[in-house]
Scaffold this motif. Structure first.
Motif, PDB file in Angstrom:
ATOM      1  N   LYS A  46       0.831  -1.201   0.000  1.00 30.36           N
ATOM      2  CA  LYS A  46       0.000   0.000   0.000  1.00 30.36           C
ATOM      3  C   LYS A  46       0.870   1.258   0.000  1.00 30.36           C
ATOM      4  O   LYS A  46       0.549   2.254  -0.669  1.00 30.36           O
ATOM      5  N   ASP A  49       2.111   1.683  -3.435  1.00 28.60           N
ATOM      6  CA  ASP A  49       1.048   2.255  -4.268  1.00 28.60           C
ATOM      7  C   ASP A  49       0.991   3.769  -4.094  1.00 28.60           C
ATOM      8  O   ASP A  49       0.856   4.518  -5.065  1.00 28.60           O
ATOM      9  N   GLN A 110      -3.484   2.604   4.175  1.00 27.81           N
ATOM     10  CA  GLN A 110      -3.792   1.177   4.295  1.00 27.81           C
ATOM     11  C   GLN A 110      -5.259   0.887   4.005  1.00 27.81           C
ATOM     12  O   GLN A 110      -5.608  -0.197   3.535  1.00 27.81           O
TER      13      GLN A 110
END
Length: 238
Positions: A46, A49, A110
């Motif tokens: 995450k 990302d 998250q």
């Protein structure tokens, strides 16, 4: 005037995505948010990302800022609040040197389901800076603070009555345009998100998973349905 600065700082501790009602810790006891570059070696998917979104969106957001803004500072810094117990939140602020910063808590990163959601939230926060909502809110609060105090003084109020009037009027000043500013940031954030190659409609699905504030008088945020409507309208104009 020092009382006004402290008052605005206290009243303005809310986020754009989900405000926290926790009492802020003393400044010296809070570790500062960390620049995103410090997480380059993270093995958290995450976080990676988020770093990918930042790399793609930063140049687009800066170009949009320079194109639209007259006085806003476009050299913003993106930070991560790495404390594990902080609620999911993202917000824009000015640092000690009056430079623009955008902060994401680790919990929000998250909690998102895809890069489009991360991109939409980031676009929204950047839009607040471009549209100079911090300075506009501060000006509105100052106007309320001064007018409220003056009115109380004219009515013969004592020091405590004047202070209460200042606080109440400054709060109204802060909230007067708050919902409007959120919708403006949603609209411009949609444009920035789309121009960065992400899907703002998919990104705005994040609104379905956060509490709906409704349409409260002097509320800080508009209803989620209204925000989604603004996003759809902005997309239709692209």
């Amino acid at each position: 005037m020092r009382r006004f600065v402290m008052l605005v700082a206290a009243l303005a501790v809310t986020g754009c995505v989900e405000a926290t009602t926790e009492k802020p810790a003393e400044k010296d006891s809070v570790p500062p948010p960390v620049p995103v570059s410090a997480f380059a070696a993270s093995n958290n998917s995450k976080i990676q990302d988020f770093l990918a979104v930042v790399r793609r969106m930063e140049p687009v957001a800066r170009r949009e800022c320079r194109r639209r803004a007259i006085t806003a500072k476009c050299n913003f810094t993106i930070l991560i609040d790495n404390r594990k117990k902080q609620p999911a939140n993202a917000f824009q602020a000015l640092d000690d040197k009056d430079q623009p910063v955008i902060v994401f808590t680790r919990a929000l990163i998250q909690e998102t389901r895809n890069q489009d959601e991360l991109a939409f939230v980031l676009g929204h926060e950047v839009a607040h800076h471009i549209l100079e909502h911090i300075s506009k809110t501060r000006d509105s609060a100052l106007e309320g603070f001064l007018v409220g105090g003056l009115q109380a003084a004219v009515k013969g109020g004592d020091a405590k009555a004047i202070e209460r009037a200042e606080q109440r009027s400054a709060f109204i000043g802060i909230r007067k345009y708050s919902k409007q500013y959120e919708l403006e940031a949603d609209a411009l954030g949609t444009v920035i998100t789309a121009h960065s190659g992400y899907n703002p409609l998919r990104g705005a699905q994040y609104f379905h998973r956060i509490p709906d504030p409704g349409d409260k008088y002097l509320g800080s945020h508009p209803p989620n349905a209204k925000r989604l409507q603004v996003v759809r309208q902005a997309v239709s104009k692209l």
